[in-house]
Design an enzyme around this catalytic site. Structure first.
Site, PDB file in Angstrom:
ATOM      1  N   ARG A 123     -10.545   8.496   3.331  1.00 42.11           N
ATOM      2  CA  ARG A 123      -9.879   7.289   2.820  1.00 42.11           C
ATOM      3  C   ARG A 123      -9.116   7.595   1.539  1.00 42.11           C
ATOM      4  O   ARG A 123      -8.016   7.091   1.324  1.00 42.11           O
ATOM      5  CB  ARG A 123     -10.919   6.204   2.516  1.00 42.11           C
ATOM      6  CG  ARG A 123     -11.207   5.277   3.672  1.00 42.11           C
ATOM      7  CD  ARG A 123     -12.102   4.130   3.190  1.00 42.11           C
ATOM      8  NE  ARG A 123     -13.398   4.183   3.838  1.00 42.11           N
ATOM      9  CZ  ARG A 123     -14.545   3.809   3.298  1.00 42.11           C
ATOM     10  NH1 ARG A 123     -14.603   3.376   2.054  1.00 42.11           N
ATOM     11  NH2 ARG A 123     -15.660   3.885   3.977  1.00 42.11           N
ATOM     12  N   ARG A 135     -24.370   3.264  -2.119  1.00 44.21           N
ATOM     13  CA  ARG A 135     -24.585   1.864  -1.768  1.00 44.21           C
ATOM     14  C   ARG A 135     -25.632   1.707  -0.673  1.00 44.21           C
ATOM     15  O   ARG A 135     -25.576   2.398   0.343  1.00 44.21           O
ATOM     16  CB  ARG A 135     -23.290   1.278  -1.176  1.00 44.21           C
ATOM     17  CG  ARG A 135     -22.257   0.863  -2.151  1.00 44.21           C
ATOM     18  CD  ARG A 135     -21.138   0.251  -1.326  1.00 44.21           C
ATOM     19  NE  ARG A 135     -19.902   0.176  -2.070  1.00 44.21           N
ATOM     20  CZ  ARG A 135     -18.706   0.124  -1.489  1.00 44.21           C
ATOM     21  NH1 ARG A 135     -18.592   0.175  -0.176  1.00 44.21           N
ATOM     22  NH2 ARG A 135     -17.644   0.043  -2.225  1.00 44.21           N
ATOM     23  N   ARG A 179     -24.129   1.478   5.181  1.00 45.07           N
ATOM     24  CA  ARG A 179     -23.057   1.269   6.153  1.00 45.07           C
ATOM     25  C   ARG A 179     -22.612   2.618   6.703  1.00 45.07           C
ATOM     26  O   ARG A 179     -22.514   3.588   5.955  1.00 45.07           O
ATOM     27  CB  ARG A 179     -21.857   0.591   5.495  1.00 45.07           C
ATOM     28  CG  ARG A 179     -22.040  -0.889   5.290  1.00 45.07           C
ATOM     29  CD  ARG A 179     -20.786  -1.529   4.755  1.00 45.07           C
ATOM     30  NE  ARG A 179     -19.633  -0.634   4.791  1.00 45.07           N
ATOM     31  CZ  ARG A 179     -18.411  -0.976   4.410  1.00 45.07           C
ATOM     32  NH1 ARG A 179     -18.195  -2.180   3.949  1.00 45.07           N
ATOM     33  NH2 ARG A 179     -17.415  -0.129   4.456  1.00 45.07           N
ATOM     34  N   ARG A 184       0.830  -1.201   0.000  1.00 43.54           N
ATOM     35  CA  ARG A 184       0.000   0.000   0.000  1.00 43.54           C
ATOM     36  C   ARG A 184       0.870   1.259   0.000  1.00 43.54           C
ATOM     37  O   ARG A 184       0.412   2.331  -0.373  1.00 43.54           O
ATOM     38  CB  ARG A 184      -0.849  -0.051   1.288  1.00 43.54           C
ATOM     39  CG  ARG A 184      -2.156   0.674   1.306  1.00 43.54           C
ATOM     40  CD  ARG A 184      -2.944   0.312   2.577  1.00 43.54           C
ATOM     41  NE  ARG A 184      -2.123   0.248   3.787  1.00 43.54           N
ATOM     42  CZ  ARG A 184      -1.609   1.301   4.391  1.00 43.54           C
ATOM     43  NH1 ARG A 184      -1.836   2.508   3.944  1.00 43.54           N
ATOM     44  NH2 ARG A 184      -0.862   1.146   5.473  1.00 43.54           N
TER      45      ARG A 184
END
Ligand code: ZN
Length: 219
Positions: free
Chosen positions: A173, A127, A162, A88
């Site tokens: 993020r 979502r 969520r 990462r």
């Protein structure tokens, strides 16, 4: 084939990694799965990582490196793999390279899935999912809406979002992703390993683009 998939969180690299692992017979290596397996099997690294997981904290980068190294120390180490979410950072790429050099299993290809921040934000914040335990159907307000807003087509359950899938969390993020990969992407590009694909089409289109890079003759 030894492959690393890169791309922002929510770009769909897990889905592509799964498809590629089946088609090309590669071990699909994600650090989440490695971590769970190491803890379940109480390996030395698993035992050290467990307190972080139990207290809901992120496992430090060094320990993640050791987790990957531990997987490659086993006699059933994969000679063909697709990395999903690791390395990462540039520091992790260096650590990974040392592990692979030890077993003479160098990375052969790095594929970057390019998806704009706006597109990622649109995808993730749209979502909705069904909380019914044996249903778990998922929807997207634009791409795949339920017939009745807020209601599951399959079981009539009330759809939920969520807690993580809100704009602020997604932006945070993405910021971490851009910061982490600012050294990583040029590193693989300079070594002639990096290919880029447009990551905003359908799953099938993106999969075809990746296969086109890995198997230019269609073999
Ligand atoms: Zn449902």
């Amino acid at each position: 084939m030894r492959l690393i998939l890169l791309g922002p969180p929510g770009c769909g690299k897990g889905t592509q990694a799964k498809l590629l692992s089946r088609r090309l017979d590669l071990e699909h290596i994600g650090t989440g799965d490695l971590l769970r397996a190491a803890i379940r099997n109480t390996t030395p690294v698993g035992a050290r990582a467990r307190p972080f997981v139990d207290t809901g904290n992120l496992v430090p980068d060094d320990l993640v490196n050791e987790l990957v190294a531990e997987r490659f120390q086993r006699t059933d180490r994969p000679s063909r793999f697709v990395m999903d979410g690791y390395p990462r950072t540039l520091a992790q790429a260096h650590a990974f390279e040392q592990v692979l050099a030890q077993w003479k299993l160098p990375v052969e290809s790095v594929i970057l899935m390019n998806v704009s921040d706006a597109e990622i934000t649109r995808r993730v914040t749209g979502r909705w999912s069904c909380p019914t335990p044996n249903c778990k159907a998922t929807y997207h307000v634009e791409n795949n809406p339920p017939r009745v807003a807020g209601v599951c087509d399959e079981c009539g359950g009330r759809l939920i979002q969520r807690a993580d899938d809100n704009v602020d969390t997604v932006r945070a993020r993405l910021k971490v992703y851009h910061n982490d990969t600012s050294g990583l992407i040029p590193y693989y590009r300079q070594r002639g390993l990096l290919s880029e694909v447009e990551g905003s089409g359908s799953i099938e289109q993106i999969y075809a683009s990746i296969l086109g890079i890995l198997q230019p003759q269609g073999g």
